[in-house]
Design a protein around this motif. Structure first.
Motif, PDB file in Angstrom:
ATOM      1  N   THR A   1      -7.711 -10.152  -7.529  1.00 16.93           N
ATOM      2  CA  THR A   1      -9.072 -10.672  -7.674  1.00 16.93           C
ATOM      3  C   THR A   1     -10.127  -9.576  -7.502  1.00 16.93           C
ATOM      4  OG1 THR A   1      -9.316 -11.240  -5.329  1.00 16.93           O
ATOM      5  CG2 THR A   1      -8.328 -12.914  -6.773  1.00 16.93           C
ATOM      6  N   SER A   2      -9.687  -8.316  -7.468  1.00 16.58           N
ATOM      7  CA  SER A   2     -10.628  -7.215  -7.262  1.00 16.58           C
ATOM      8  C   SER A   2     -11.681  -7.196  -8.369  1.00 16.58           C
ATOM      9  CB  SER A   2      -9.888  -5.883  -7.195  1.00 16.58           C
ATOM     10  OG  SER A   2      -9.216  -5.629  -8.400  1.00 16.58           O
TER      11      SER A   2
ATOM     12  N   ALA B   1      -7.289  -0.045  -0.473  1.00 18.93           N
ATOM     13  CA  ALA B   1      -6.293  -0.811   0.285  1.00 18.93           C
ATOM     14  C   ALA B   1      -6.756  -1.105   1.709  1.00 18.93           C
ATOM     15  CB  ALA B   1      -4.954  -0.077   0.305  1.00 18.93           C
ATOM     16  N   THR B   2      -7.485  -0.174   2.311  1.00 20.11           N
ATOM     17  CA  THR B   2      -7.927  -0.380   3.698  1.00 20.11           C
ATOM     18  C   THR B   2      -9.315  -1.011   3.782  1.00 20.11           C
ATOM     19  OG1 THR B   2      -8.739   1.885   3.819  1.00 20.11           O
ATOM     20  CG2 THR B   2      -6.523   1.487   4.630  1.00 20.11           C
TER      21      THR B   2
ATOM     22  N   ASN C   1      -5.449  -3.595  -8.775  1.00 18.02           N
ATOM     23  CA  ASN C   1      -5.152  -4.985  -9.142  1.00 18.02           C
ATOM     24  C   ASN C   1      -3.798  -5.434  -8.615  1.00 18.02           C
ATOM     25  OD1 ASN C   1      -7.476  -6.017 -10.383  1.00 18.02           O
ATOM     26  ND2 ASN C   1      -7.042  -4.837 -12.214  1.00 18.02           N
ATOM     27  N   ALA C   2      -2.876  -4.502  -8.423  1.00 15.58           N
ATOM     28  CA  ALA C   2      -1.589  -4.846  -7.810  1.00 15.58           C
ATOM     29  C   ALA C   2      -1.787  -5.186  -6.334  1.00 15.58           C
ATOM     30  CB  ALA C   2      -0.597  -3.697  -7.965  1.00 15.58           C
TER      31      ALA C   2
ATOM     32  N   MET D   1      -5.447  11.184 -10.449  1.00 16.96           N
ATOM     33  CA  MET D   1      -5.127   9.865 -10.991  1.00 16.96           C
ATOM     34  C   MET D   1      -6.392   9.363 -11.676  1.00 16.96           C
ATOM     35  SD  MET D   1      -4.151   6.296  -9.044  1.00 16.96           S
ATOM     36  CE  MET D   1      -2.745   6.992  -8.200  1.00 16.96           C
ATOM     37  N   ASP D   2      -6.269   9.001 -12.954  1.00 18.61           N
ATOM     38  CA  ASP D   2      -7.465   8.546 -13.660  1.00 18.61           C
ATOM     39  C   ASP D   2      -7.839   7.120 -13.238  1.00 18.61           C
ATOM     40  OD1 ASP D   2      -5.985   6.660 -15.199  1.00 18.61           O
ATOM     41  OD2 ASP D   2      -5.804   8.012 -16.896  1.00 18.61           O
ATOM     42  N   GLY D   3      -8.999   6.701 -13.668  1.00 19.96           N
ATOM     43  CA  GLY D   3      -9.509   5.392 -13.285  1.00 19.96           C
ATOM     44  C   GLY D   3      -8.684   4.231 -13.806  1.00 19.96           C
ATOM     45  N   LEU D   4      -8.083   4.388 -14.978  1.00 19.00           N
ATOM     46  CA  LEU D   4      -7.278   3.295 -15.533  1.00 19.00           C
ATOM     47  C   LEU D   4      -6.014   3.063 -14.702  1.00 19.00           C
ATOM     48  CD1 LEU D   4      -7.724   4.075 -19.324  1.00 19.00           C
ATOM     49  CD2 LEU D   4      -8.860   2.286 -17.991  1.00 19.00           C
ATOM     50  N   GLU D   5      -5.367   4.132 -14.259  1.00 18.46           N
ATOM     51  CA  GLU D   5      -4.193   3.987 -13.398  1.00 18.46           C
ATOM     52  C   GLU D   5      -4.604   3.439 -12.033  1.00 18.46           C
ATOM     53  OE1 GLU D   5      -0.392   3.780 -12.015  1.00 18.46           O
ATOM     54  OE2 GLU D   5      -1.016   4.113 -14.081  1.00 18.46           O
ATOM     55  N   ALA D   6      -5.716   3.929 -11.501  1.00 15.13           N
ATOM     56  CA  ALA D   6      -6.211   3.426 -10.214  1.00 15.13           C
ATOM     57  C   ALA D   6      -6.538   1.935 -10.320  1.00 15.13           C
ATOM     58  CB  ALA D   6      -7.438   4.214  -9.772  1.00 15.13           C
ATOM     59  N   LEU D   7      -7.114   1.528 -11.444  1.00 22.03           N
ATOM     60  CA  LEU D   7      -7.429   0.113 -11.677  1.00 22.03           C
ATOM     61  C   LEU D   7      -6.168  -0.739 -11.604  1.00 22.03           C
ATOM     62  CD1 LEU D   7      -9.336  -2.200 -12.641  1.00 22.03           C
ATOM     63  CD2 LEU D   7      -8.866  -1.416 -14.984  1.00 22.03           C
ATOM     64  N   LYS D   8      -5.100  -0.287 -12.265  1.00 22.25           N
ATOM     65  CA  LYS D   8      -3.824  -1.023 -12.234  1.00 22.25           C
ATOM     66  C   LYS D   8      -3.311  -1.165 -10.806  1.00 22.25           C
ATOM     67  CE  LYS D   8      -2.376   0.678 -16.734  1.00 22.25           C
ATOM     68  NZ  LYS D   8      -1.552   1.679 -17.396  1.00 22.25           N
ATOM     69  N   ARG D   9      -3.387  -0.079 -10.051  1.00 24.97           N
ATOM     70  CA  ARG D   9      -2.881  -0.112  -8.673  1.00 24.97           C
ATOM     71  C   ARG D   9      -3.752  -0.990  -7.772  1.00 24.97           C
ATOM     72  NH1 ARG D   9       0.052   5.644  -7.535  1.00 24.97           N
ATOM     73  NH2 ARG D   9       0.915   5.866  -9.617  1.00 24.97           N
TER      74      ARG D   9
END
Length: 135
Positions: free
Chosen positions: A77-78, A46-47, A72-73, A62-70
């Motif tokens: 375009t990440s 975020a920063t 992308n939120a 927090m696993d990578g899949l949850e981190a990926l969702k966050r």
């Protein structure tokens, strides 16, 4: 001269983060920041607003899949490449549907990882730079 591209390397194992960092430096002179779990990765993402994220799937907190969702939120375009020692079909599909641009197994030979990352840089980051230069 342009600033180096920023890369976020995320893995809970310090020796793996160092290995991925060394591999990434063979692709390009990236400015690399590290995170040790998905929660930390989302905060840094975020920063930092990295150009590329290389992230493990299985991590504590927090696993990578949850981190990926966050991630992308925060930025749809990440550019995230998932790295894992597990490559079952469900996890791969979840990562790709979740917005990852690629999925690599950690046991892939180093030269192949470098080649794949070079393709990703060329196909996503270099094209983006060329588009911005035309505007």
């Amino acid at each position: 001269m342009t600033a180096p591209r920023k890369v976020l390397v995320v893995d809970d194992e310090p020796h793996i983060r160092k290995l991925i960092t060394l591999i990434a430096r063979q692709v390009e002179a990236f400015e690399i920041t590290e995170a040790s779990n998905g929660a930390e990765a989302v905060e840094v993402f975020a920063t930092l607003k990295p150009d590329l994220v290389l992230m493990d799937v299985n991590m504590p907190m927090m696993d990578g899949l949850e981190a990926l969702k966050r991630m992308n939120a925060i930025d749809p375009t990440s550019l995230v490449v998932m790295l894992t020692s597990l490559a079952n079909r469900q996890t791969v599909e979840e990562a790709l549907h979740g917005g990852a641009v690629h999925y690599l197994r950690k046991d892939t030979p180093k030269d192949e990882i470098i080649a794949e990352l070079k393709k990703i840089v060329k196909n996503y980051l270099d094209e983006e730079d060329a588009t911005h230069a035309k505007q």
